[in-house]
Structures are given as structure tokens and as C-alpha cells.
Enzyme design. Structure first.
Site, PDB file in Angstrom:
ATOM      1  N   ASP A 183      -3.953  14.715  -2.815  1.00  0.00           N
ATOM      2  CA  ASP A 183      -5.257  14.055  -2.731  1.00  0.00           C
ATOM      3  C   ASP A 183      -6.336  15.039  -3.167  1.00  0.00           C
ATOM      4  O   ASP A 183      -6.356  16.185  -2.709  1.00  0.00           O
ATOM      5  CB  ASP A 183      -5.528  13.592  -1.299  1.00  0.00           C
ATOM      6  CG  ASP A 183      -4.547  12.518  -0.847  1.00  0.00           C
ATOM      7  OD1 ASP A 183      -3.982  11.820  -1.706  1.00  0.00           O
ATOM      8  OD2 ASP A 183      -4.350  12.380   0.379  1.00  0.00           O
ATOM      9  N   ARG A 196       4.954  -2.657   4.120  1.00  0.00           N
ATOM     10  CA  ARG A 196       4.228  -1.544   4.719  1.00  0.00           C
ATOM     11  C   ARG A 196       2.753  -1.684   4.364  1.00  0.00           C
ATOM     12  O   ARG A 196       2.400  -1.914   3.209  1.00  0.00           O
ATOM     13  CB  ARG A 196       4.769  -0.207   4.208  1.00  0.00           C
ATOM     14  CG  ARG A 196       4.142   1.029   4.849  1.00  0.00           C
ATOM     15  CD  ARG A 196       4.885   2.290   4.387  1.00  0.00           C
ATOM     16  NE  ARG A 196       4.436   3.473   5.104  1.00  0.00           N
ATOM     17  CZ  ARG A 196       3.419   4.252   4.723  1.00  0.00           C
ATOM     18  NH1 ARG A 196       2.755   3.959   3.617  1.00  0.00           N
ATOM     19  NH2 ARG A 196       3.067   5.300   5.441  1.00  0.00           N
TER      20      ARG A 196
END
Length: 332
Positions: free
Chosen positions: A207, A272
Site C-alpha cells: 500500500d 469475502r
């Protein structure tokens, strides 16, 4: 309900028999209510770049309210979801991740952490009462930003940095470039005959922001890469949050902390849903190793603005090393 189209041949090429490591129980667990949490957070960032937090202070009601809104949205017909607009980069995306050819078995909503800047057209896809979604979202973001700032201030304490809001002020700034992502990984029925094989839902990456806070439903799929390059599966925990060190924090700590490489696998049986807050600095903020953490060492990275880094990062593929272009070249 299968919300994505049948996987392409290219997507099937992602299937790997080796993508089934056992669940790893050694993930650092940080109790934010304990007095020694600052030192434990520092160690977790040094060893893993990743940890789980409990006693985080975010109510399960706030979490459940937002997740129910997400599930409701992802259950809509594709034509309705696409009204949220193409991902450029903020809005609805389906399979394509970014502009550079990355794909996954995923659909998502990506938007600024300040919903006041989102259009009414975008909000209208959440039903006849978009203000309800805005309220649920703002409550959640306010709580998760507060937790992110607490963690960053504990990090500063553990590193003996002053002022202790050295990192957290960047998230609290009115110009903070923080974003929020809702991911949905539907079950893939075509894989049922593959003896439990998994498909890449979201490919390996780090990230770029300072810190990421992730919460998902009780479905496995998240994996992180250890320092030795081995991949481990993270046991799901719908009551806790998982914290990622981002590229920007790696730079500010001069590599003492390393952003964690991670990915998500899907399976044939369970969907999910994950909710991720990416804490980013203002676009004009200069990112560089902190002088107090460079003493006696070489600075590993050049100074750059978050705007420059973000622009560079989003021109690369997911798996690329985004920091490579910002490393200092050693003198001959």
C-alpha cells in the site's frame, strides 16, 4: 448470486496449486488498551510490517452497519452497480484493478474518505435514502481514523519521536488524501472441481499510503509475505482489525519499517467482504526519512511529495516495487 462474469483464460492462469499455505497463528496481536502496546507495535512493524489489533474502540454496531450497506450494494444487478461510475480511480470497479492491466476476481468501490466530495449520482446507487449511507459511512470513518491516529501516536512514542502527532497530524489534516475501499470477492463456482484451488482475487502489492486499517468478514483469503519471501495465510477475525505499514511510513522510518506485501485469494464456496481505510497525507506533503531516524546512517530515499509518489505508483503494475524510483543512488 454470482455478480462477476465467467473468468477469462487469463484469469485462470492465475490459479496456482501452491497458493494454499496453512493459516499462520504467529501474527503479532496488539491490545491497544495495554500500556506496553507502543513497544509491541514498533516490533511488529519491524518484523512483519503487519499486525492485528484488539480493544480498538470501534463498536461492532458501526462495523455491522457499514458492512450491511456494502453487502446490499454488491448484491445489486451489475447494471445498477455500474451507475456508481467507472473507476478513474474513484467509484465502482469490476475485475480490472487500476489502468495497467492488473485483474482479479473482485469487484470494489473506491472513494475518498470525505463523502462530502462525492456526487449525488454516486450516492444514489445506495438506494432511496443515500443520506443513510453517508451517515453510516461517516460514523465508521470517524472511528477508524481515530484508531489510525492512536496507532501512529503509539508508534511515535515507541520510536521516541516528538511531537507524538508527527505521523497522525497528516491524517487529521483537512487536506489529507485518505481513501476508503470496499472489496467483494464472490465465490467462483467454476473452481469447485479444482480440488480446492484458489484464484487471485487481488494480486500481491504494497500500500503506498502511511497506514492501512483492514476489517473483513469471517472468510479467509488474506495472505502476507514474510521477510524470507514465504507467503502465509492470515486467519480471519471479524472482530479485530489488521494493520499494514505503507510505503510512505517505510520511507519516513528510513526502511526501519517495511511496507508489507500482501494479496487476497478467493475460493469456490464463500464470498469475502473487506473494508479498508488508507491513511494518506495531503498531496503537497513532502515525504522523506525523518532526520532523527537517520542519525549515523545513510538516508535511503530521496525527498518527494505525496502527489509525485501517488502519480508514480498508479502508473505501475500492482506487483512492481514502487519505491525503486525514489531510492538514493549510492555514490561510487
Amino acid at each position: 448470486m454470482v455478480v462477476l462474469s465467467k473468468p477469462t483464460i487469463e484469469q485462470y492462469s492465475y490459479i496456482r496449486n501452491c497458493l494454499n499455505p496453512t493459516l499462520y497463528s504467529g501474527i503479532p496481536l496488539i491490545d491497544l488498551s495495554k500500556p506496553d502496546s507502543d513497544h509491541l507495535i514498533v516490533k511488529a512493524c519491524e518484523d512483519f510490517g503487519f499486525f492485528k489489533v484488539i480493544n480498538h474502540g470501534i463498536s461492532m454496531e458501526s462495523i455491522a452497519n457499514l458492512e450491511s450497506q456494502a453487502v446490499r450494494f454488491f448484491s445489486l444487478p451489475l447494471s445498477q452497480k455500474e451507475k456508481a461510475g467507472p473507476s478513474a480511480p474513484l467509484a465502482y470497479g469490476n475485475k480490472s484493478i487500476g489502468p495497467n492491466g492488473d485483474i482479479g476476481w473482485v469487484e470494489y468501490l473506491l472513494f475518498t474518505a470525505n463523502l462530502d466530495s462525492c456526487s449525488q449520482t454516486f450516492l444514489s446507487v445506495f438506494g432511496e435514502n443515500p443520506e443513510k449511507f453517508r451517515s453510516v459511512f461517516n460514523d465508521y470513518i470517524s472511528a477508524v481514523r481515530k484508531m489510525a491516529c492512536k496507532i501512529l501516536e503509539l508508534l511515535a512514542d515507541g520510536l521516541k519521536l516528538q511531537p507524538r502527532n508527527l505521523f497522525s497530524r497528516l491524517l487529521m489534516d483537512e487536506q489529507s488524501d485518505s481513501v476508503f475501499r470496499l472489496n467483494h470477492y464472490p465465490p467462483c463456482p467454476e473452481l469447485q472441481a479444482s480440488k480446492g484451488a484458489n484464484m487471485i482475487g487481488f494480486g500481491e502489492h504494497t500500500d503506498p499510503q502511511i497506514i492501512s486499517l483492514l476489517r473483513s468478514n469471517n472468510t479467509s483469503g488474506l495472505q502476507i509475505s514474510l521477510r524470507d519471501g514465504n507467503w502465509i495465510s492470515v486467519p480471519p477475525d471479524q472482530n479485530s482489525f489488521f494493520i499494514n505499514v505503507g510505503d510512505s511510513l517505510q520511507v519516513m522510518t528510513n526502511g526501519r519499517f517495511q511496507s508489507v506485501r500482501h494479496r487476497v485469494l478467493t475460493n469456490s464456496l464463500k464470498s469475502r467482504v473487506s473494508m479498508i481505510y488508507f491513511g494518506g497525507p495531503p498531496l503537497s506533503e513532502k515525504i522523506a526519512p525523518l532526520p532523527s531516524l537517520v542519525e549515523g546512517e545513510k538516508s535511503l530515499y530521496k525527498e518527494f511529495t505525496w502527489f509525485d509518489y501517488k502519480k508514480s505508483a498508479y502508473n505501475l503494475r500492482l506487483a512492481d516495487n514502487r519505491l525503486e524510483n525514489f531510492k538514493r543512488i549510492a555514490a561510487p
